[in-house]
Design a protein around this motif. Structure first.
Motif, PDB file in Angstrom:
ATOM      1  N   VAL A   1      93.282  41.511 -41.732  1.00  0.00           N
ATOM      2  CA  VAL A   1      92.800  40.780 -42.909  1.00  0.00           C
ATOM      3  C   VAL A   1      93.674  41.083 -44.126  1.00  0.00           C
ATOM      4  O   VAL A   1      94.066  40.178 -44.870  1.00  0.00           O
ATOM      5  CB  VAL A   1      91.314  41.101 -43.180  1.00  0.00           C
ATOM      6  N   ILE A   2      94.014  42.349 -44.320  1.00  0.00           N
ATOM      7  CA  ILE A   2      94.847  42.741 -45.464  1.00  0.00           C
ATOM      8  C   ILE A   2      96.230  42.091 -45.364  1.00  0.00           C
ATOM      9  O   ILE A   2      96.742  41.547 -46.345  1.00  0.00           O
ATOM     10  CB  ILE A   2      94.958  44.275 -45.549  1.00  0.00           C
ATOM     11  N   LEU A   3      96.833  42.139 -44.168  1.00  0.00           N
ATOM     12  CA  LEU A   3      98.158  41.546 -44.003  1.00  0.00           C
ATOM     13  C   LEU A   3      98.130  40.029 -44.165  1.00  0.00           C
ATOM     14  O   LEU A   3      99.028  39.449 -44.770  1.00  0.00           O
ATOM     15  CB  LEU A   3      98.737  41.941 -42.647  1.00  0.00           C
ATOM     16  N   LEU A   4      97.105  39.381 -43.633  1.00  0.00           N
ATOM     17  CA  LEU A   4      96.993  37.934 -43.821  1.00  0.00           C
ATOM     18  C   LEU A   4      96.818  37.586 -45.297  1.00  0.00           C
ATOM     19  O   LEU A   4      97.377  36.601 -45.778  1.00  0.00           O
ATOM     20  CB  LEU A   4      95.837  37.362 -42.995  1.00  0.00           C
ATOM     21  N   PHE A   5      96.047  38.396 -45.990  1.00  0.00           N
ATOM     22  CA  PHE A   5      95.868  38.170 -47.426  1.00  0.00           C
ATOM     23  C   PHE A   5      97.226  38.265 -48.133  1.00  0.00           C
ATOM     24  O   PHE A   5      97.568  37.424 -48.962  1.00  0.00           O
ATOM     25  CB  PHE A   5      94.876  39.191 -48.001  1.00  0.00           C
ATOM     26  N   GLY A   6      98.009  39.291 -47.797  1.00  0.00           N
ATOM     27  CA  GLY A   6      99.311  39.482 -48.448  1.00  0.00           C
ATOM     28  C   GLY A   6     100.346  38.439 -48.072  1.00  0.00           C
ATOM     29  O   GLY A   6     101.148  38.033 -48.902  1.00  0.00           O
ATOM     30  N   PHE A   7     100.340  38.020 -46.798  1.00  0.00           N
ATOM     31  CA  PHE A   7     101.360  37.077 -46.342  1.00  0.00           C
ATOM     32  C   PHE A   7     100.976  35.618 -46.501  1.00  0.00           C
ATOM     33  O   PHE A   7     101.844  34.758 -46.516  1.00  0.00           O
ATOM     34  CB  PHE A   7     101.700  37.331 -44.860  1.00  0.00           C
ATOM     35  N   VAL A   8      99.687  35.316 -46.612  1.00  0.00           N
ATOM     36  CA  VAL A   8      99.269  33.913 -46.665  1.00  0.00           C
ATOM     37  C   VAL A   8      98.544  33.577 -47.965  1.00  0.00           C
ATOM     38  O   VAL A   8      98.947  32.668 -48.697  1.00  0.00           O
ATOM     39  CB  VAL A   8      98.389  33.554 -45.439  1.00  0.00           C
ATOM     40  N   VAL A   9      97.483  34.298 -48.279  1.00  0.00           N
ATOM     41  CA  VAL A   9      96.645  33.935 -49.430  1.00  0.00           C
ATOM     42  C   VAL A   9      97.392  34.111 -50.752  1.00  0.00           C
ATOM     43  O   VAL A   9      97.402  33.197 -51.587  1.00  0.00           O
ATOM     44  CB  VAL A   9      95.324  34.745 -49.411  1.00  0.00           C
ATOM     45  N   ILE A  10      98.009  35.257 -50.956  1.00  0.00           N
ATOM     46  CA  ILE A  10      98.706  35.502 -52.234  1.00  0.00           C
ATOM     47  C   ILE A  10      99.827  34.485 -52.464  1.00  0.00           C
ATOM     48  O   ILE A  10      99.905  33.889 -53.545  1.00  0.00           O
ATOM     49  CB  ILE A  10      99.192  36.953 -52.334  1.00  0.00           C
ATOM     50  N   PRO A  11     100.723  34.235 -51.473  1.00  0.00           N
ATOM     51  CA  PRO A  11     101.737  33.203 -51.709  1.00  0.00           C
ATOM     52  C   PRO A  11     101.151  31.824 -52.005  1.00  0.00           C
ATOM     53  O   PRO A  11     101.680  31.093 -52.841  1.00  0.00           O
ATOM     54  CB  PRO A  11     102.550  33.187 -50.407  1.00  0.00           C
ATOM     55  N   LEU A  12     100.052  31.466 -51.350  1.00  0.00           N
ATOM     56  CA  LEU A  12      99.447  30.160 -51.618  1.00  0.00           C
ATOM     57  C   LEU A  12      98.823  30.093 -53.015  1.00  0.00           C
ATOM     58  O   LEU A  12      98.880  29.054 -53.673  1.00  0.00           O
ATOM     59  CB  LEU A  12      98.426  29.815 -50.542  1.00  0.00           C
ATOM     60  N   LEU A  13      98.264  31.210 -53.481  1.00  0.00           N
ATOM     61  CA  LEU A  13      97.738  31.234 -54.850  1.00  0.00           C
ATOM     62  C   LEU A  13      98.868  31.120 -55.878  1.00  0.00           C
ATOM     63  O   LEU A  13      98.729  30.418 -56.887  1.00  0.00           O
ATOM     64  CB  LEU A  13      96.934  32.514 -55.086  1.00  0.00           C
ATOM     65  N   ILE A  14      99.982  31.787 -55.626  1.00  0.00           N
ATOM     66  CA  ILE A  14     101.139  31.682 -56.524  1.00  0.00           C
ATOM     67  C   ILE A  14     101.664  30.249 -56.513  1.00  0.00           C
ATOM     68  O   ILE A  14     101.980  29.681 -57.567  1.00  0.00           O
ATOM     69  CB  ILE A  14     102.233  32.688 -56.120  1.00  0.00           C
TER      70      ILE A  14
ATOM     71  N   ILE B   1     110.227  21.509 -54.960  1.00  0.00           N
ATOM     72  CA  ILE B   1     110.407  21.330 -53.519  1.00  0.00           C
ATOM     73  C   ILE B   1     110.941  22.603 -52.880  1.00  0.00           C
ATOM     74  O   ILE B   1     110.419  23.068 -51.857  1.00  0.00           O
ATOM     75  CB  ILE B   1     111.328  20.125 -53.229  1.00  0.00           C
ATOM     76  N   LEU B   2     111.961  23.194 -53.485  1.00  0.00           N
ATOM     77  CA  LEU B   2     112.550  24.410 -52.932  1.00  0.00           C
ATOM     78  C   LEU B   2     111.541  25.564 -52.901  1.00  0.00           C
ATOM     79  O   LEU B   2     111.370  26.221 -51.868  1.00  0.00           O
ATOM     80  CB  LEU B   2     113.786  24.817 -53.739  1.00  0.00           C
ATOM     81  N   VAL B   3     110.856  25.789 -53.999  1.00  0.00           N
ATOM     82  CA  VAL B   3     109.887  26.879 -54.066  1.00  0.00           C
ATOM     83  C   VAL B   3     108.730  26.637 -53.101  1.00  0.00           C
ATOM     84  O   VAL B   3     108.281  27.562 -52.417  1.00  0.00           O
ATOM     85  CB  VAL B   3     109.386  27.067 -55.521  1.00  0.00           C
ATOM     86  N   THR B   4     108.262  25.407 -53.020  1.00  0.00           N
ATOM     87  CA  THR B   4     107.173  25.083 -52.092  1.00  0.00           C
ATOM     88  C   THR B   4     107.591  25.364 -50.655  1.00  0.00           C
ATOM     89  O   THR B   4     106.848  25.995 -49.896  1.00  0.00           O
ATOM     90  CB  THR B   4     106.743  23.612 -52.248  1.00  0.00           C
ATOM     91  N   LEU B   5     108.773  24.910 -50.278  1.00  0.00           N
ATOM     92  CA  LEU B   5     109.248  25.153 -48.918  1.00  0.00           C
ATOM     93  C   LEU B   5     109.400  26.646 -48.635  1.00  0.00           C
ATOM     94  O   LEU B   5     109.020  27.120 -47.561  1.00  0.00           O
ATOM     95  CB  LEU B   5     110.565  24.422 -48.678  1.00  0.00           C
ATOM     96  N   LEU B   6     109.937  27.391 -49.588  1.00  0.00           N
ATOM     97  CA  LEU B   6     110.106  28.830 -49.385  1.00  0.00           C
ATOM     98  C   LEU B   6     108.767  29.544 -49.241  1.00  0.00           C
ATOM     99  O   LEU B   6     108.601  30.398 -48.364  1.00  0.00           O
ATOM    100  CB  LEU B   6     110.923  29.438 -50.527  1.00  0.00           C
ATOM    101  N   PHE B   7     107.808  29.199 -50.092  1.00  0.00           N
ATOM    102  CA  PHE B   7     106.493  29.831 -50.003  1.00  0.00           C
ATOM    103  C   PHE B   7     105.789  29.460 -48.698  1.00  0.00           C
ATOM    104  O   PHE B   7     105.162  30.309 -48.062  1.00  0.00           O
ATOM    105  CB  PHE B   7     105.610  29.461 -51.196  1.00  0.00           C
ATOM    106  N   LEU B   8     105.882  28.199 -48.290  1.00  0.00           N
ATOM    107  CA  LEU B   8     105.245  27.788 -47.048  1.00  0.00           C
ATOM    108  C   LEU B   8     105.916  28.438 -45.835  1.00  0.00           C
ATOM    109  O   LEU B   8     105.237  28.846 -44.892  1.00  0.00           O
ATOM    110  CB  LEU B   8     105.256  26.269 -46.915  1.00  0.00           C
ATOM    111  N   LEU B   9     107.230  28.560 -45.878  1.00  0.00           N
ATOM    112  CA  LEU B   9     107.949  29.239 -44.799  1.00  0.00           C
ATOM    113  C   LEU B   9     107.537  30.708 -44.732  1.00  0.00           C
ATOM    114  O   LEU B   9     107.253  31.225 -43.654  1.00  0.00           O
ATOM    115  CB  LEU B   9     109.452  29.105 -45.012  1.00  0.00           C
ATOM    116  N   PHE B  10     107.492  31.366 -45.880  1.00  0.00           N
ATOM    117  CA  PHE B  10     107.080  32.773 -45.924  1.00  0.00           C
ATOM    118  C   PHE B  10     105.658  32.930 -45.402  1.00  0.00           C
ATOM    119  O   PHE B  10     105.380  33.803 -44.566  1.00  0.00           O
ATOM    120  CB  PHE B  10     107.182  33.296 -47.362  1.00  0.00           C
ATOM    121  N   ALA B  11     104.741  32.084 -45.873  1.00  0.00           N
ATOM    122  CA  ALA B  11     103.342  32.196 -45.471  1.00  0.00           C
ATOM    123  C   ALA B  11     103.166  31.907 -43.984  1.00  0.00           C
ATOM    124  O   ALA B  11     102.445  32.629 -43.286  1.00  0.00           O
ATOM    125  CB  ALA B  11     102.470  31.248 -46.299  1.00  0.00           C
ATOM    126  N   SER B  12     103.837  30.879 -43.484  1.00  0.00           N
ATOM    127  CA  SER B  12     103.664  30.552 -42.062  1.00  0.00           C
ATOM    128  C   SER B  12     104.310  31.604 -41.163  1.00  0.00           C
ATOM    129  O   SER B  12     103.692  32.041 -40.182  1.00  0.00           O
ATOM    130  CB  SER B  12     104.199  29.151 -41.753  1.00  0.00           C
TER     131      SER B  12
END
Length: 149
Positions: A7-20, A116-127
């Motif tokens: 849960v902690i890792l998913l929060f750090g890798f998925v939730v936080i980037p999506l909030l940013i 576009i660039l930032v969105t793609l980078l954040f989505l790539l990082f999160a996925s």
């Protein structure tokens, strides 16, 4: 891997980037609103201060929309660019008439290619982060179920 760690890792890798990312997209929306409906005015530079941390300067400015009181704000600029600004020099501002606190300096904002660039980078990082964490969790769960001889 334990469930709380998952849960902690998913929060750090998925939730936080999506909030940013949500915050950045809100800033982009504001940029578009100011450009489409914004009124233009001139403000003035109050002072320029060097930041001791980096190679930038902080520029404090003020402008007075007819709809309300003076708005004070600041921005960071490179020391070279800030050196051309002096107290009292003009600065062009665009602002929303119903909310002058939402304003931008002219020719500044979050542009489409950046979005576009930032969105793609954040989505790539999160996925990648999310898939890696869940994959590791499932692998460790399978190993825990496998009986050892």
């Amino acid at each position: 891997m334990s469930l709380p760690l998952l849960v902690i890792l998913l929060f750090g890798f998925v939730v936080i980037p999506l909030l940013i990312l949500k915050s950045l997209l809100k800033h982009r929306t504001l940029t578009l609103q100011v450009r489409q409906r914004g009124l233009h005015t001139r403000g003035k530079v109050l002072r320029v201060r060097d930041d001791f941390k980096g190679n930038s300067s902080r520029v404090d400015y003020v402008f007075s929309p007819p709809e309300g009181p003076e708005i004070h704000d600041s921005f960071h600029d490179s020391r070279q660019a800030a050196a051309t600004r002096t107290p009292g020099s003009p600065i062009d501002i665009a602002y929303l008439p119903e909310a002058p606190r939402h304003h931008l300096r002219e020719n500044v904002g979050f542009e489409r290619p950046q979005v576009i660039l930032v969105t793609l980078l954040f989505l790539l990082f999160a996925s990648c982060g999310g898939i890696g964490v869940v994959g590791n969790y499932l692998q460790s769960a399978r190993q825990a179920e496998t009986p050892r001889p």
